[in-house]
Design a protein around this motif. Structure first.
Motif, mmCIF file in Angstrom:
data_model
loop_
_atom_site.group_PDB
_atom_site.id
_atom_site.type_symbol
_atom_site.label_atom_id
_atom_site.label_comp_id
_atom_site.label_asym_id
_atom_site.label_seq_id
_atom_site.Cartn_x
_atom_site.Cartn_y
_atom_site.Cartn_z
ATOM 1 N N LEU A 165 0.830 -0.965 0.110
ATOM 2 C CA LEU A 165 0.146 -0.053 -0.158
ATOM 3 C C LEU A 165 0.965 1.212 -0.032
ATOM 4 O O LEU A 165 0.520 2.036 -0.776
ATOM 5 C CB LEU A 165 -0.746 -0.203 1.220
ATOM 6 C CG LEU A 165 -2.246 0.756 1.358
ATOM 7 C CD1 LEU A 165 -2.994 0.458 0.097
ATOM 8 C CD2 LEU A 165 -2.800 1.133 2.638
ATOM 9 N N ALA A 166 1.865 1.164 0.800
ATOM 10 C CA ALA A 166 2.797 2.116 1.086
ATOM 11 C C ALA A 166 4.058 2.236 0.227
ATOM 12 O O ALA A 166 4.390 3.013 -0.103
ATOM 13 C CB ALA A 166 3.311 2.307 2.369
ATOM 14 N N ALA A 224 6.550 0.650 0.235
ATOM 15 C CA ALA A 224 7.713 0.969 0.873
ATOM 16 C C ALA A 224 8.065 -0.546 1.581
ATOM 17 O O ALA A 224 7.657 -1.340 1.899
ATOM 18 C CB ALA A 224 7.365 1.817 2.203
ATOM 19 N N GLN A 232 9.937 -2.180 4.890
ATOM 20 C CA GLN A 232 10.145 -1.877 6.119
ATOM 21 C C GLN A 232 11.059 -2.917 6.859
ATOM 22 O O GLN A 232 11.319 -3.956 6.639
ATOM 23 C CB GLN A 232 8.677 -1.982 6.762
ATOM 24 C CG GLN A 232 8.803 -1.467 8.335
ATOM 25 C CD GLN A 232 7.205 -1.643 8.819
ATOM 26 O OE1 GLN A 232 6.763 -2.946 8.819
ATOM 27 N NE2 GLN A 232 6.792 -0.591 9.703
ATOM 28 N N THR A 268 10.897 -0.068 13.879
ATOM 29 C CA THR A 268 10.575 -0.175 12.667
ATOM 30 C C THR A 268 11.393 1.299 11.794
ATOM 31 O O THR A 268 11.175 2.251 12.369
ATOM 32 C CB THR A 268 9.340 -0.389 12.177
ATOM 33 O OG1 THR A 268 8.396 0.776 12.440
ATOM 34 C CG2 THR A 268 9.018 -1.611 12.627
ATOM 35 N N ASN A 296 11.192 2.813 7.737
ATOM 36 C CA ASN A 296 10.585 2.649 6.467
ATOM 37 C C ASN A 296 11.756 3.018 5.348
ATOM 38 O O ASN A 296 12.374 4.240 5.481
ATOM 39 C CB ASN A 296 9.242 3.233 6.312
ATOM 40 C CG ASN A 296 8.312 2.900 7.075
ATOM 41 O OD1 ASN A 296 8.053 1.407 7.116
ATOM 42 N ND2 ASN A 296 7.871 3.619 8.141
ATOM 43 N N ASP A 346 15.106 9.424 5.102
ATOM 44 C CA ASP A 346 16.385 8.719 4.877
ATOM 45 C C ASP A 346 17.079 9.696 3.850
ATOM 46 O O ASP A 346 16.571 10.441 3.156
ATOM 47 C CB ASP A 346 16.253 6.989 4.303
ATOM 48 C CG ASP A 346 15.403 7.105 3.089
ATOM 49 O OD1 ASP A 346 15.622 7.797 2.125
ATOM 50 O OD2 ASP A 346 14.282 6.385 3.062
ATOM 51 N N ARG A 371 5.029 10.670 0.791
ATOM 52 C CA ARG A 371 4.818 9.311 1.023
ATOM 53 C C ARG A 371 3.945 8.750 2.099
ATOM 54 O O ARG A 371 4.163 9.526 3.136
ATOM 55 C CB ARG A 371 6.447 8.832 1.453
ATOM 56 C CG ARG A 371 6.500 7.283 1.045
ATOM 57 C CD ARG A 371 6.956 7.350 -0.616
ATOM 58 N NE ARG A 371 7.480 5.998 -1.061
ATOM 59 C CZ ARG A 371 7.202 5.544 -2.221
ATOM 60 N NH1 ARG A 371 7.244 6.577 -3.279
ATOM 61 N NH2 ARG A 371 7.621 4.573 -2.451
ATOM 62 N N LEU A 372 3.540 7.786 1.689
ATOM 63 C CA LEU A 372 2.676 7.032 2.866
ATOM 64 C C LEU A 372 3.382 5.885 3.482
ATOM 65 O O LEU A 372 3.974 5.272 2.731
ATOM 66 C CB LEU A 372 1.347 6.364 2.064
ATOM 67 C CG LEU A 372 0.257 5.609 3.156
ATOM 68 C CD1 LEU A 372 -0.655 6.574 3.633
ATOM 69 C CD2 LEU A 372 -0.548 4.928 2.112
ATOM 70 N N GLU A 373 3.478 6.029 4.722
ATOM 71 C CA GLU A 373 4.110 4.803 5.318
ATOM 72 C C GLU A 373 3.557 4.264 6.740
ATOM 73 O O GLU A 373 2.955 5.108 7.310
ATOM 74 C CB GLU A 373 5.627 5.274 5.625
ATOM 75 C CG GLU A 373 5.645 6.783 6.246
ATOM 76 C CD GLU A 373 7.143 6.868 6.517
ATOM 77 O OE1 GLU A 373 7.921 6.941 5.528
ATOM 78 O OE2 GLU A 373 7.511 7.472 7.349
ATOM 79 N N PRO A 374 3.833 3.038 7.021
ATOM 80 C CA PRO A 374 3.286 2.603 8.384
ATOM 81 C C PRO A 374 4.305 3.133 9.520
ATOM 82 O O PRO A 374 5.361 3.236 9.084
ATOM 83 C CB PRO A 374 3.520 1.024 8.253
ATOM 84 C CG PRO A 374 4.703 0.888 7.204
ATOM 85 C CD PRO A 374 4.534 1.979 6.215
ATOM 86 N N ASN A 375 3.674 3.677 10.477
ATOM 87 C CA ASN A 375 4.711 3.954 11.712
ATOM 88 C C ASN A 375 4.802 2.824 12.585
ATOM 89 O O ASN A 375 4.700 1.531 12.423
ATOM 90 C CB ASN A 375 3.757 5.118 12.310
ATOM 91 C CG ASN A 375 2.569 4.793 12.997
ATOM 92 O OD1 ASN A 375 2.191 3.607 13.117
ATOM 93 N ND2 ASN A 375 1.718 5.785 13.481
ATOM 94 N N GLN A 376 5.323 3.147 13.762
ATOM 95 C CA GLN A 376 5.767 2.220 14.513
ATOM 96 C C GLN A 376 4.526 1.415 15.409
ATOM 97 O O GLN A 376 4.804 0.210 15.260
ATOM 98 C CB GLN A 376 6.262 2.857 16.062
ATOM 99 C CG GLN A 376 7.412 3.727 15.706
ATOM 100 C CD GLN A 376 8.648 3.146 15.398
ATOM 101 O OE1 GLN A 376 8.869 1.647 15.315
ATOM 102 N NE2 GLN A 376 9.809 3.538 14.802
ATOM 103 N N GLN A 419 2.239 0.162 13.477
ATOM 104 C CA GLN A 419 1.582 0.051 12.260
ATOM 105 C C GLN A 419 0.382 0.509 11.732
ATOM 106 O O GLN A 419 -0.530 -0.076 10.883
ATOM 107 C CB GLN A 419 1.142 -1.595 12.300
ATOM 108 C CG GLN A 419 2.562 -2.428 12.618
ATOM 109 C CD GLN A 419 3.668 -2.527 11.528
ATOM 110 O OE1 GLN A 419 3.118 -2.741 10.334
ATOM 111 N NE2 GLN A 419 4.872 -2.297 11.875
ATOM 112 N N LEU A 444 -0.963 3.937 9.513
ATOM 113 C CA LEU A 444 -0.358 4.735 8.438
ATOM 114 C C LEU A 444 -0.276 6.116 8.768
ATOM 115 O O LEU A 444 -1.028 6.708 9.505
ATOM 116 C CB LEU A 444 -1.596 4.591 7.194
ATOM 117 C CG LEU A 444 -1.617 3.143 6.477
ATOM 118 C CD1 LEU A 444 -2.691 3.057 5.440
ATOM 119 C CD2 LEU A 444 -0.198 2.858 5.903
ATOM 120 N N ALA A 446 -7.573 0.377 5.318
ATOM 121 C CA ALA A 446 -6.481 0.381 4.226
ATOM 122 C C ALA A 446 -5.557 -0.897 4.928
ATOM 123 O O ALA A 446 -4.999 -1.763 4.117
ATOM 124 C CB ALA A 446 -5.680 1.371 4.283
ATOM 125 N N GLY A 447 -5.214 -0.986 6.319
ATOM 126 C CA GLY A 447 -4.303 -2.105 6.665
ATOM 127 C C GLY A 447 -5.043 -3.536 6.615
ATOM 128 O O GLY A 447 -4.453 -4.407 6.119
#
Lengths: 186, 734
Positions: free
Chosen positions: A99-100, A102, A104, A113, A115, B204, B219-224, B226, B228, B258-259
């Motif tokens: 989805l992202a 990315a 991890q 974690t 990304n 990064d 950017r879409l990303e999962p955080n700690q 989990q 988004l 979404a998860g």
């Protein structure tokens, strides 16, 4: 069929966990143990991670890959076998988030974690090991010689169950580095 | 299988049960692990390993059993064929259904795994993910615009006021956290909901590089946790470029949705990727299950079959032992079933066989003993014994037959009696007679048979009996005969001796008065008678006296024959005696003599006077046979002879006279058997008597063309003692 499977199983048992004679996919370029002021040790290392096509494809298809860094430190003893003072593993799991879009990276010990937009940057981050705390060495005595060795390998046991027998039997999945060895005096 | 297991006793039974339990448990665990049970997942490889080792061990066991069986087959061991057949049958019975089930299970497995995957589901998954991405993209674009606007605002603001502006921005947007940092990653200012708890995490190096080139980053990303979050990084244009990072959390509900979509997508994708591996794993598990079960079943089958066949094998070995004649073999009875009963019956049978065999052996020994005894008795008999079967074939003959008939009788066993006649013509008469009696074939008979044997005439006294078996059927005959030649001879001799004695007594006594009376008549009357009458008287009395003298000499000869002479034995050389006697006869006697003697002839033990008498009698016999003007010849041949292991000194006496007629030849040695006009007829009888008194023998010489021939044999004494014994023996026979 039964015999074939039995033979394969036997072959799998006997198969070495090295890279089957090929160029190792992972390589430890540099590794160093240093001491903080509080006498705790930490590990610095530079490691090349190269995922082959099989591993990369599995990663893209949602299969998480777990890498194990294994540090072993032995103290030389004149009249006896060397004493193992440190035998420590660090586990890093890489998974892909579709989805992202990315990648991890998870430190299994801390659960932290990180990304990454691409596998390349993830590999770089993974390979740059800095200030990784090492389990305390026994009280140092002067003039002691230590031999350290570091290796990295893909943990087949952490793969999804159906993949494990195949992974054990296939050289494509035996991804590991050779041991990087160095000595230091306390 | 359960029944089979129960039948096996401890401790093997326990071992088998434990083994099976272990196998089943291991297989069950492996099967559960395959079905992605999380606890067992980690044990999966270990379980596969254990089961593989188990399979290899069982395979080794089965191979060892098969090898053992093949070796037994090669050795043709008892029960091996039965074991092989049962094992083959069992393997076939277990393998066939298992293989069928295995094949269809695999087919089913492959098909069901393939059926999980569908192009439409695949597409739906892709679309769901894309939908989620599209929804979030819209939001991200809005947020990027806001961030860029904020950056533009910050551009005009001195750095010192950044924190204030960032808080303002946060309040304005109502969410997110903002960080301004330098190119080196140094945080200039930060503001946001989570500020103060953790250090804001920075993008990064790759992101920074992009942003430095003037491209904004979102950017879409999962955080700690989990959940988004959306990360946006834009550059703040100034002399020393700074960067603004904004982290916007995606609303919880949307994040969860979404998860879910993502998790399903990942799972589906992973399954698709693992499709072949899954199949392999299932097949591996299934194969291991089948392999272990089959191998275990085959092994247990081998063990069970061995147990079942064991009594059969022992029975076969026992039977072989009995066939080889070893009856002492006893089998241990280990089971109470039908086979046990069979073994017990076998033991009883061998016991009876052993008894019967022992009895047979004993009776055989008894029969053998009886036969040997009978043979000893028969061979000790002086009578000849012959037995015949119903077709007159010779069955048995004792040793006396050989002596009496002078034939090797044992060579004729199984031949008809007529065979004897063909090969020994002199047996013609007795064989014909016996054959005639045998053919007549009933009851008991006896007969006296006389025939000319090789050593002279022989007299046989025969008894015969026809033999019948229990059913009255004729099975043969037995003939017993005695050689009575000597007996008859002795009888005849005794009779003649008696006659002689009587003659001497009855005739000799009146002779002297007759002679005296005649002489007295002559003496008294001669002077009284005239010349003519005196002449008659004289002639008559002379005739009487002469005849009386003749009668006297005849009677004396008889007396001599009758009296048992006293023999004075001496060691003498026969040749010397012969020469001495011959020397007494000058050529005028009408005979010419020739003596042929071997050199080194042994002495004999004999009375020289009697020997001279013999020689005189023989010469006189020859002389008397001659017609006076013809000159005769006489030969004395001395040599050594051996018959039936006995050594003799043989004297052959021949002349070339008229010889002895055939009809008288048999009885020439009897008194008053003479061919001559002269003589008393006692000469040869006396010769024979004397010779027999010396233990010797005399017989007519056979096959002589002209004249008469006699063969005289004297035993050669080995020692003086032996010689005395011989003379004693001859005394009895006279």
């Amino acid at each position: 069929m039964n015999r074939l499977v039995a033979c394969l199983a036997l072959f799998g048992l006997a198969a070495p966990t090295g890279g089957w004679g090929e160029e190792p996919a992972f390589q430890v370029r540099r590794a160093e143990l240093f001491r903080h002021e509080d006498r705790s040790y930490a590990l610095d290392a530079d490691i090349d991670f190269h995922f082959n096509d099989t591993a990369a494809e599995a990663l893209r298809n949602g299969v998480p890959l777990t890498l194990v860094m294994h540090l072993r430190v032995r103290r030389s003893r004149a009249w006896w076998w060397d004493e193992t003072v440190v035998d420590q593993d660090w586990r890093r799991t890489v998974r892909f988030h579709p989805l992202a879009r990315a990648y991890q990276l998870t430190e299994e010990e801390s659960g932290v974690t990180e990304n990454f937009a691409g596998l390349h940057t993830l590999r770089e981050a993974l390979g740059r090991v800095r200030n990784l705390p090492v389990r305390p060495l026994p009280p140092p005595a002067s003039g002691q010689n230590y031999h350290a060795a570091l290796s990295v390998a893909l943990d087949i046991e952490a793969l999804p169950l159906p993949l494990r027998p195949t992974a054990y039997l296939s050289p494509q999945w035996h991804i590991s580095s050779t041991w990087f060895r160095w000595s230091f005096a306390n | 299988m359960v029944i089979r297991k129960l039948r096996i006793r401890l401790p093997l039974g326990v071992v088998v049960v434990v083994l099976f339990a272990a196998i089943v448990a291991s297989l069950h665990l492996m099967s559960s692990a395959t079905q992605s049970s999380p606890q067992l997942g980690s044990m999966y490889s270990l379980l596969v390993l254990i089961n593989s080792i188990g399979s290899i061990l069982l395979l080794a066991l089965v191979v060892a059993n098969v090898y053992g069986l093949l070796r037994q087959l090669a050795k043709k061991a008892a029960g091996s064929h039965l074991t092989a057949r049962m094992a083959f049958l069992f393997v076939l019975l277990s393998l066939a259904p298992a293989s069928i089930v295995f094949y269809y299970s695999m087919q089913f497995l492959k098909q069901s795994i393939d059926s999980w995957f569908d192009v439409r589901i695949d597409q739906a998954m892709e679309d769901a993910l894309e939908l989620g991405q599209a929804a979030l993209d819209e939001r991200m674009r809005t947020l990027l615009r806001q961030t860029e606007q904020a950056a533009a605002k910050l551009q005009l603001t001195p750095i010192m006021e950044f924190p204030f502006h960032l808080t303002e921005l946060r309040d304005e947007l109502g969410e997110g956290e903002f960080t301004v940092f330098s190119r080196q990653g140094r945080i200039i200012a930060a503001g946001g909901s989570q500020l103060g708890f953790i250090l804001p995490d920075l993008p990064d190096a790759g992101v920074l590089l992009r942003v430095k080139q003037g491209k904004s980053y979102i950017r879409l990303e999962p955080n700690q946790d989990q959940n988004l979050q959306i990360r946006a990084v834009v550059a703040i244009q100034s002399e020393d470029p700074l960067f603004l990072q904004a982290l916007y959390p995606v609303p919880l509900r949307i994040s969860q949705l979404a998860g879910t979509v993502e998790a399903a997508f990942v799972h589906y994708k992973e399954l698709g990727f693992l499709r072949s591996s899954l199949k392999h794993t299932f097949i591996l598990t299934l194969s291991l299950v089948l392999l272990l079960s089959l191998l275990a079943a085959i092994w247990v089958a081998f063990v069970s079959i061995r147990r079942i066949v064991a009594p059969v094998r022992r029975l076969a070995q026992g039977t072989r032992a009995v066939a080889e004649g070893r009856y002492g073999h006893r089998l241990a009875v280990r089971a109470k079933d039908e086979l046990g009963f069979l073994v017990e019956s076998f033991n009883t049978m061998t016991e009876r066989l052993a008894q019967a065999s022992e009895e047979a052996r004993e009776s055989r020994i008894e029969v053998e003993r009886q036969r040997a005894y009978l043979e000893t008795v028969l061979s000790s008999l002086s009578s000849g014994v012959l037995s015949f079967d119903h077709e007159s074939r010779l069955l048995t003959a004792n040793r006396a037959v050989d002596d009496i008939l002078h034939i090797p009788a044992l060579d004729y066993l199984g031949f008809p009696i007529s065979q004897l006649k063909a090969e020994h013509p002199y047996l013609g008469e007795p064989v014909d007679r016996i054959e005639r009696w045998l053919n007549k074939g009933s009851g008991t008979w006896q007969d006296e048979i006389s025939f000319a044997g090789p050593d002279g005439r022989q007299e046989l006294y025969c008894h015969g009996t026809t033999l019948f078996n229990g059913g009255g059927e004729k099975v043969g005959a037995v003939v017993v005969f005695d050689d009575v030649t000597a007996l008859i001879l002795a009888q005849r001799q005794a009779a003649w001796s008696e006659v002689a004695r009587r003659l001497a007594h009855e005739i000799k006594n009146p002779l002297t008065p007759i002679q005296l009376s005649a002489e007295r008549l002559h003496h008294k009357l001669t002077s009284r008678l005239d010349a003519r009458d005196a002449e008659v008287l004289d002639r008559s009395t002379r005739t009487i006296v002469q005849q009386v003298e003749a009668l006297k000499s005849m009677v004396n000869a008889f007396a001599e024959y009758a009296k048992s002479s006293a023999i004075q034995l001496k060691r003498i050389a026969l040749a010397t005696i012969v020469e001495e006697v011959v020397a007494l006869y000058p050529p005028q006697s009408g005979l010419r003599f020739e003596i042929q003697a071997e050199t080194d002839l042994p002495d004999i033990s004999a009375d020289p006077i009697q020997l001279r008498q013999i020689l005189h009698n023989l010469i006189k016999n020859a002389q008397e046979a001659l017609t006076p003007p013809i000159q005769g010849n006489m030969w004395f041949i001395l040599n050594r002879a051996t018959e039936q292991g006995k050594a003799f000194l043989q004297l052959t006496v021949r002349d070339d006279g008229p010889g002895i007629p055939k009809d008288q030849a048999d009885r020439i040695f009897e008194p008053y058997v003479t061919t001559k006009t002269k003589g008393t007829g006692l000469g040869l009888a006396i010769v024979k008597k004397i010779i027999e008194e010396h233990g010797g023998s005399i017989r007519m010489e056979n096959g002589h063309l002209q004249g008469a021939g006699f063969v005289i044999r004297f035993p050669i004494p080995e020692t003086d003692i032996r010689a005395e014994a011989t003379s004693g023996g001859s005394g009895v026979s006279s």
